[in-house]
Design an enzyme around this catalytic site. Structure first.
Site, mmCIF file in Angstrom:
data_model
loop_
_atom_site.group_PDB
_atom_site.id
_atom_site.type_symbol
_atom_site.label_atom_id
_atom_site.label_comp_id
_atom_site.label_asym_id
_atom_site.label_seq_id
_atom_site.Cartn_x
_atom_site.Cartn_y
_atom_site.Cartn_z
ATOM 1 N N LEU A 203 18.913 42.608 59.718
ATOM 2 C CA LEU A 203 19.622 43.313 60.738
ATOM 3 C C LEU A 203 21.074 43.215 60.238
ATOM 4 O O LEU A 203 21.515 42.686 59.277
ATOM 5 C CB LEU A 203 19.563 42.523 61.929
ATOM 6 C CG LEU A 203 18.242 42.288 62.665
ATOM 7 C CD1 LEU A 203 17.996 41.270 63.619
ATOM 8 C CD2 LEU A 203 17.989 43.748 63.251
ATOM 9 N N PRO A 204 21.937 44.240 60.690
ATOM 10 C CA PRO A 204 23.288 44.546 60.057
ATOM 11 C C PRO A 204 24.118 43.400 60.180
ATOM 12 O O PRO A 204 24.842 43.339 59.365
ATOM 13 C CB PRO A 204 23.742 45.770 61.068
ATOM 14 C CG PRO A 204 22.516 46.238 61.695
ATOM 15 C CD PRO A 204 21.396 45.251 61.694
ATOM 16 N N LYS B 190 25.761 34.710 49.273
ATOM 17 C CA LYS B 190 25.696 36.055 49.040
ATOM 18 C C LYS B 190 27.105 36.635 49.356
ATOM 19 O O LYS B 190 27.796 37.538 49.002
ATOM 20 C CB LYS B 190 24.690 36.691 50.259
ATOM 21 C CG LYS B 190 24.724 38.024 50.603
ATOM 22 C CD LYS B 190 24.572 39.069 49.525
ATOM 23 C CE LYS B 190 24.577 40.477 50.173
ATOM 24 N NZ LYS B 190 24.729 41.559 49.182
HETATM 25 P P1 NAD Z 1 20.360 49.427 58.409
HETATM 26 O O1 NAD Z 1 21.594 49.613 59.410
HETATM 27 O O2 NAD Z 1 20.073 50.457 57.818
HETATM 28 O O3 NAD Z 1 19.115 48.639 59.297
HETATM 29 C C1 NAD Z 1 19.301 47.811 59.927
HETATM 30 C C2 NAD Z 1 18.012 48.033 61.142
HETATM 31 O O4 NAD Z 1 18.184 47.264 62.212
HETATM 32 C C3 NAD Z 1 17.743 49.371 61.753
HETATM 33 O O5 NAD Z 1 16.617 50.203 61.313
HETATM 34 C C4 NAD Z 1 18.273 49.221 63.177
HETATM 35 O O6 NAD Z 1 17.855 49.968 64.043
HETATM 36 C C5 NAD Z 1 17.539 47.679 63.200
HETATM 37 N N1 NAD Z 1 18.204 47.289 64.582
HETATM 38 C C6 NAD Z 1 19.459 47.047 65.178
HETATM 39 N N2 NAD Z 1 19.581 46.090 65.992
HETATM 40 C C7 NAD Z 1 18.154 45.813 66.147
HETATM 41 C C8 NAD Z 1 17.479 45.021 67.367
HETATM 42 N N3 NAD Z 1 18.309 44.498 68.401
HETATM 43 N N4 NAD Z 1 16.221 45.077 67.389
HETATM 44 C C9 NAD Z 1 15.583 45.323 66.422
HETATM 45 N N5 NAD Z 1 16.112 46.236 65.440
HETATM 46 C C10 NAD Z 1 17.449 46.521 65.394
HETATM 47 O O7 NAD Z 1 21.133 48.145 57.516
HETATM 48 P P2 NAD Z 1 20.663 47.708 55.886
HETATM 49 O O8 NAD Z 1 21.328 48.619 55.086
HETATM 50 O O9 NAD Z 1 19.185 47.781 55.999
HETATM 51 O O10 NAD Z 1 21.277 46.313 56.136
HETATM 52 C C11 NAD Z 1 20.472 45.148 56.645
HETATM 53 C C12 NAD Z 1 21.190 43.974 56.290
HETATM 54 O O11 NAD Z 1 21.128 43.832 54.886
HETATM 55 C C13 NAD Z 1 22.776 43.952 56.468
HETATM 56 O O12 NAD Z 1 23.397 42.769 56.727
HETATM 57 C C14 NAD Z 1 23.244 44.276 55.178
HETATM 58 O O13 NAD Z 1 24.623 43.847 54.960
HETATM 59 C C15 NAD Z 1 22.437 44.013 53.941
HETATM 60 N N6 NAD Z 1 22.316 44.255 52.860
HETATM 61 C C16 NAD Z 1 22.442 45.735 52.854
HETATM 62 C C17 NAD Z 1 22.417 46.347 51.505
HETATM 63 C C18 NAD Z 1 22.342 47.931 51.330
HETATM 64 O O14 NAD Z 1 22.291 48.302 50.130
HETATM 65 N N7 NAD Z 1 22.142 48.785 52.404
HETATM 66 C C19 NAD Z 1 22.229 45.586 50.274
HETATM 67 C C20 NAD Z 1 22.144 44.098 50.558
HETATM 68 C C21 NAD Z 1 22.324 43.581 51.721
#
Ligand code: NAD
Length: 317
Positions: A76-77, A184
């Site tokens: 999750l974000p 991280k």
């Molecule tokens: P994203 O925003 O693309 O995905 C998050 C998902 O969570 C979305 O599908 C959203 O609808 C869902 N969500 C939000 N609230 C929710 C809830 N209450 N119940 C159910 N689902 C819910 O984010 P991401 O890029 O996939 O990143 C996720 C995590 O990974 C973050 O913490 C980010 O910092 C980390 N991360 C991301 C990357 C990257 O390159 N994108 C790389 C390393 C780490």
């Protein structure tokens, strides 16, 4: 040395997965391909369509996901999102059975997981933090780097699950609960610090009249060299690519969490604070969706220089 491939033999565990975004979508596909039965949810039901077509089950709430699975994973974000999915009447803790397992793979801080372990100590829950590096490309390819904090027995038991999503040689057990989050955040902080420091010196040097590549190769030949100067900065210098695959809004979130962590443990972090401010300035100037390397552009614009290498024949440098 003989390297073993991914271990996909222990795929009898049902995996619950919450958060099917840029990262979670690739991670779940790889879990599914490794043979793990999946039960999933997201606030965007459409994110699960392909998984369901391929046999995953949908659940309406996090509690239902937890009740139906052996291992629940969250991706999750922010910590706020993790909190809302873990706690409350429809949260993971309301559904997970005693002795169950929750792995948080979000980039986050330890507070929610620590409270869960403390407040539910009598339930013998197994909680791991396992944030990742490798971007959405690495998630899709099943080649994530994973930093795991928690008990060694749990890490060993859950290794096949992690290996379905990550590079077996870069799944690191980095310490007890919270260590994964900390590693991280610290590696992101250092990388962003390298980026800002590099942007600053390249902009000043070029503005002072030095050729960009002469400056860069001089740095590479010196004790000030870094992986960032040698490799990562080239996406800007060669392609003008500021990496929109990772939005600057999320980079600012990570920098804020890094400073929160420093505050929690009582360490002053003047440098991290300045780097965060530079990132926030770039976010304000170029927008939330600008790439994570946009602070380089901030310095280019401030100095009135373009940091681009002129292509030269192979071996001429
Ligand atoms: P994203 O925003 O693309 O995905 C998050 C998902 O969570 C979305 O599908 C959203 O609808 C869902 N969500 C939000 N609230 C929710 C809830 N209450 N119940 C159910 N689902 C819910 O984010 P991401 O890029 O996939 O990143 C996720 C995590 O990974 C973050 O913490 C980010 O910092 C980390 N991360 C991301 C990357 C990257 O390159 N994108 C790389 C390393 C780490």
């Amino acid at each position: 040395m003989i390297r073993e491939g991914k271990n996909v033999t222990d795929n009898t565990l049902t995996i619950g997965f919450i958060g099917l975004g840029n990262m979670g979508s690739g991670m779940t596909k790889n879990l599914q391909q490794a043979g793990f039965p999946l039960i999933v949810t997201d606030i965007r039901p459409e994110a699960a369509t392909e998984l369901i077509d391929n046999g995953a089950r949908w659940a309406d709430t996090a509690a239902e996901v937890a009740a139906g699975s052996d291992v629940v994973i969250t991706m999750l974000p922010t910590p706020r999102h993790v909190d809302s999915v873990v706690n409350g009447p429809t949260g993971i803790l309301a559904g997970i059975r005693d002795g169950g397992t929750w792995i948080d793979m979000s980039t986050s801080v330890p507070d929610v997981a620590a409270a869960a372990r403390r407040d539910h100590a009598h339930r013998d829950l197994h909680v791991l933090d396992a944030p990742v590096s490798g971007m959405s490309v690495g998630a899709a390819a099943g080649r994530l780097q994973i930093f795991v904090g928690g008990d060694a027995d749990d890490v060993a038991r859950l290794r096949p699950v992690l290996e379905a999503m990550g590079d077996p040689e870069r799944i690191l057990h980095v310490g007890g609960h919270g260590a994964g989050y900390a590693v991280k955040l610290m590696l992101n902080q250092l990388w962003f610090s390298h980026l800002v420091a590099t942007a600053e010196v390249l902009a000043v040097g070029v503005k002072a009249g030095v050729d960009l590549e002469v400056l860069r190769t001089s740095i590479i030949a010196s004790p000030a060299n870094s992986n960032f100067v040698e490799n990562d900065v080239l996406s800007v210098l060669d392609h003008g690519d500021y990496d929109e695959g990772f939005a600057i809004a999320l980079a600012c979130k990570d920098l804020g969490l890094s400073i929160d962590l420093a505050r929690t443990v009582g360490v002053p972090v003047e440098l991290s604070a300045v780097v965060e401010q530079v990132y926030r300035r770039a976010k304000a100037q170029y927008g939330d969706l600008a790439g994570e390397m946009t602070p380089v552009k901030l310095y280019e614009d401030l100095a009135g220089v373009s940091l681009r290498r002129v292509a030269t024949p192979e071996g001429a440098r």
